[in-house]
Scaffold this active site. Structure first.
Site, PDB file in Angstrom:
ATOM      1  N   LYS A   1     -11.902  72.848  24.829  1.00  0.00           N
ATOM      2  CA  LYS A   1     -13.071  72.260  25.999  1.00  0.00           C
ATOM      3  C   LYS A   1     -11.564  71.362  26.412  1.00  0.00           C
ATOM      4  O   LYS A   1     -11.490  70.286  25.788  1.00  0.00           O
ATOM      5  CB  LYS A   1     -14.183  71.718  25.472  1.00  0.00           C
TER       6      LYS A   1
ATOM      7  N   ASP B   1     -20.589  66.128  21.444  1.00  0.00           N
ATOM      8  CA  ASP B   1     -18.718  65.895  21.119  1.00  0.00           C
ATOM      9  C   ASP B   1     -18.317  64.441  20.761  1.00  0.00           C
ATOM     10  O   ASP B   1     -18.560  63.524  20.772  1.00  0.00           O
ATOM     11  CB  ASP B   1     -18.332  65.612  23.056  1.00  0.00           C
TER      12      ASP B   1
ATOM     13  N   LYS C   1     -11.634  70.094  21.106  1.00  0.00           N
ATOM     14  CA  LYS C   1     -11.420  68.883  23.101  1.00  0.00           C
ATOM     15  C   LYS C   1     -10.189  68.306  23.107  1.00  0.00           C
ATOM     16  O   LYS C   1      -9.926  67.078  21.884  1.00  0.00           O
ATOM     17  CB  LYS C   1     -13.102  68.472  23.144  1.00  0.00           C
TER      18      LYS C   1
END
Length: 223
Positions: free
Chosen positions: A182, A91, A153
């Site tokens: 996400k 991430d 995300k």
């Protein structure tokens, strides 16, 4: 929606700066027991964690975290190092200074470079929605799509706010085919988790869902 199906979307997360190995072990044990998508932990614990789970759980970690303004070269090194140590998913945080300067080409190129190092490992791009205008978020949906990343995300969980229903709705509308969403930060109930999924999120970054399932829900300002 059944609880087990919600849990399958969860990146069970502990990114506190003071996280100890026993706390990380608990995260890993719970993630394996409840069959979450992954455990998301600090990079310094990745090697030990990968050895501990021995292939029974995907290990996720973060790079350029949480502010995103380290250089691209530094993020590329972090990515390579994390994968070498056993990370399955990365991430990354984008550089918001580039966004605020309108330099979306630089943002896209950075993501491309990191995705190249990830190869077949999953890359999620944190855009920190609480710091963006709607127009910037829409533009970043295109940037992430073109870059070849696997996920966009919402949040680090370390800024002024986490995921919102509105931001996930925007992402679902404007992100390209093949890019997943996400939602992370502030997801504190099964009802909220189910709503985020219904709106288009296929991953949830949270530390609280398992606590709720275990009847250990606590009020906290953390991730």
């Amino acid at each position: 929606m059944e609880v087990k199906d919600i849990l399958k979307t969860v990146d069970h997360t502990l990114l506190a700066t003071t996280a100890t190995w026993p706390e990380i072990q608990t995260i890993l044990d719970d993630a394996m027991a409840y069959e979450t998508a992954s455990a998301c932990i600090p990079a310094s614990y990745v090697k030990k964690a990968a050895e501990y789970v021995s292939g029974k759980l995907a290990i996720c970690t973060v790079i350029g975290f949480p502010n995103g303004y380290s250089t691209t070269a530094a993020k590329v090194f972090e990515c390579e190092d994390a994968i070498q140590n056993g990370a399955d998913e990365i991430d990354m945080v984008i550089n918001l200074t580039d966004v605020k300067n309108g330099d979306f080409d630089t943002v896209e190129e950075e993501i491309r470079q990191i995705k190249a190092k990830c190869q077949d490992h999953i890359l999620k791009v944190i855009v920190e929605t609480c710091q963006l205008t709607k127009e910037e978020l829409i533009e970043l949906c295109g940037v992430v799509t073109r870059s070849g990343a696997d996920f966009i995300k919402t949040s680090t969980g370390f800024s002024t706010a986490g995921a919102t229903f509105e931001d996930v709705e925007v992402m679902a509308k404007y992100v390209g085919e093949g890019v997943k969403i996400k939602a992370a930060g502030g997801i504190s109930s099964l009802e909220d988790a189910e709503t985020f999924i219904a709106l288009g999120a296929s991953r949830l970054g949270t530390s609280r869902i398992i606590k709720i399932v275990k009847n250990e829900a606590i009020k906290t300002d953390s991730y």
